[in-house]
Design an enzyme around this catalytic site. Sequence first.
Site, short mmCIF file in Angstrom:
data_model
loop_
_atom_site.label_atom_id
_atom_site.label_comp_id
_atom_site.label_asym_id
_atom_site.label_seq_id
_atom_site.Cartn_x
_atom_site.Cartn_y
_atom_site.Cartn_z
N GLU A 137 9.03 4.13 -4.10
CA GLU A 137 10.43 4.18 -3.68
C GLU A 137 11.09 5.42 -4.26
O GLU A 137 10.83 5.81 -5.41
CB GLU A 137 11.15 2.92 -4.20
CG GLU A 137 12.61 2.84 -3.81
CD GLU A 137 13.32 1.66 -4.45
OE1 GLU A 137 14.33 1.20 -3.89
OE2 GLU A 137 12.87 1.18 -5.52
N LYS A 156 15.32 -2.02 2.97
CA LYS A 156 15.49 -2.80 1.74
C LYS A 156 16.71 -3.72 1.82
O LYS A 156 17.80 -3.29 2.17
CB LYS A 156 15.62 -1.86 0.54
CG LYS A 156 15.64 -2.56 -0.82
CD LYS A 156 15.71 -1.52 -1.93
CE LYS A 156 15.71 -2.16 -3.31
NZ LYS A 156 15.85 -1.12 -4.38
N CYS A 167 10.75 -2.90 -4.45
CA CYS A 167 11.36 -3.00 -5.77
C CYS A 167 12.04 -4.33 -6.06
O CYS A 167 11.38 -5.36 -6.20
CB CYS A 167 12.33 -1.83 -5.96
SG CYS A 167 12.66 -1.43 -7.68
#
EC number: 3.5.1.12
Length: 543
Positions: A112, A212, A245
């Site tokens: 990321e 995300k 993440c």
Amino acid sequence: MAHAHIQGGRRAKSRFVVCIMSGARSKLALFLCGCYVVALGAHTGEESVADHHEAEYYVAAVYEHPSILSLNPLALISRQEALELMNQNLDIYEQQVMTAAQKDVQIIVFPEDGIHGFNFTRTSIYPFLDFMPSPQVVRWNPCLEPHRFNDTEVLQRLSCMAIRGDMFLVANLGTKEPCHSSDPRCPKDGRYQFNTNVVFSNNGTLVDRYRKHNLYFEAAFDVPLKVDLITFDTPFAGRFGIFTCFDILFFDPAIRVLRDYKVKHVVYPTAWMNQLPLLAAIEIQKAFAVAFGINVLAANVHHPVLGMTGSGIHTPLESFWYHDMENPKSHLIIAQVAKNPVGLIGAENATGETDPSHSKFLKILSGDPYCEKDAQEVHCDEATKWNVNAPPTFHSEMMYDNFTLVPVWGKEGYLHVCSNGLCCYLLYERPTLSKELYALGVFDGLHTVHGTYYIQVCALVRCGGLGFDTCGQEITEATGIFEFHLWGNFSTSYIFPLFLTSGMTLEVPDQLGWENDHYFLRKSRLSSGLVTAALYGRLYERD
């Protein structure tokens, strides 16, 4: 320190390393993703290859990248200037793809924020954003059709890399999608900006994208209206799931993708800042693989000064990982990965003779009449040296949460400690006593710092010093050896086993599972001193 670890062998000293853990079983914890800024130079890294000769495997790579960052991420710059910076990172990506291609890698994962960096505002990141058409609507090969859409230079380079390397490629970039004023959620600037993972097939086709959902203090990006539940199919290993993440701590999309789409493999770009004792990058990656019996291909950025390191290729039974807080170099991990991961032995299918400590554990759980329960100890007919006096309960902050703990004294014992509805238990023996303080801690409540989420945690930790107030501090080295059962009466089935020993080494539990409505972890014969052994439960419905 970074080092290599191979089951059955001795620890080898190595300046830069991949830690290789083979063995019967493995597990670990969870963490927070964040971003701050510092200017670091570019390095192309070393690479490690883990060799196994299974019939049914594929070859995967993850790259830990010390991204070249904008010196002033708040400044407004041109698209051309943004591309110049991003192309420096993409040049390094290309070198890694070609190195991986020489090792017959079939899929590579990049981290990321690896291409554009972090700490932007919504306005300052705009020149770094590629236009992103929906792969569900448009079939597109950016390398072969570069002029089809404007502002897609990064996508074009990634697509061409996938072709050159003849491999599936997963990367993360910032993307933009125009929206109309008739859309009530359309931002005032007329566009959505997303933190986006992209997947290219080995022929350069844009297979899919994931935007995300659980942003971690990322003012530059929007949250998609609907959760992207994205999977993609490969000819070499079947179906993969994908998320980013901080997503790993939440039900959507991480748990839902695993539950609804039956994936056995996950690709996981991350920019994760380590926080011990419970939430280091390699801990959560490993814990996720063990908890769900899947393979996790995790790529982190490498900025030790920001606490950002920790990548790995994790299966339920072994890990190939990299964690180095001292060295500025990048690292490419390559490993052969089973197409059908084999999980840990649970309580329900364990075979063979039960060892004496496990018999003791089962007696305690069943309330066997041979065992008398006191507030803090149990006396069984064959046990002679339990703790005579109940140790004091105390409170200490761990991971910003107020844990209730009891000290772990003596060479053997049985302890428990409770908070709210959660009671945690520890049955342990120690071959020798170390000059360190260990404690058994419990927390059952809403975590509210750097994100809000409900957790139930039972944790055996080495304290930073000899004072009770040092329990919960960040440490990485320990000498205390334990044989133990750790268990609790969790009210969730989503429990992540955290297991870390000295020198940021991932340890393998002997057994995990449910017994009498309690979830337990069993371990004997630690390879090095215990830093953390914990059961980290998530109650998603109470967030």
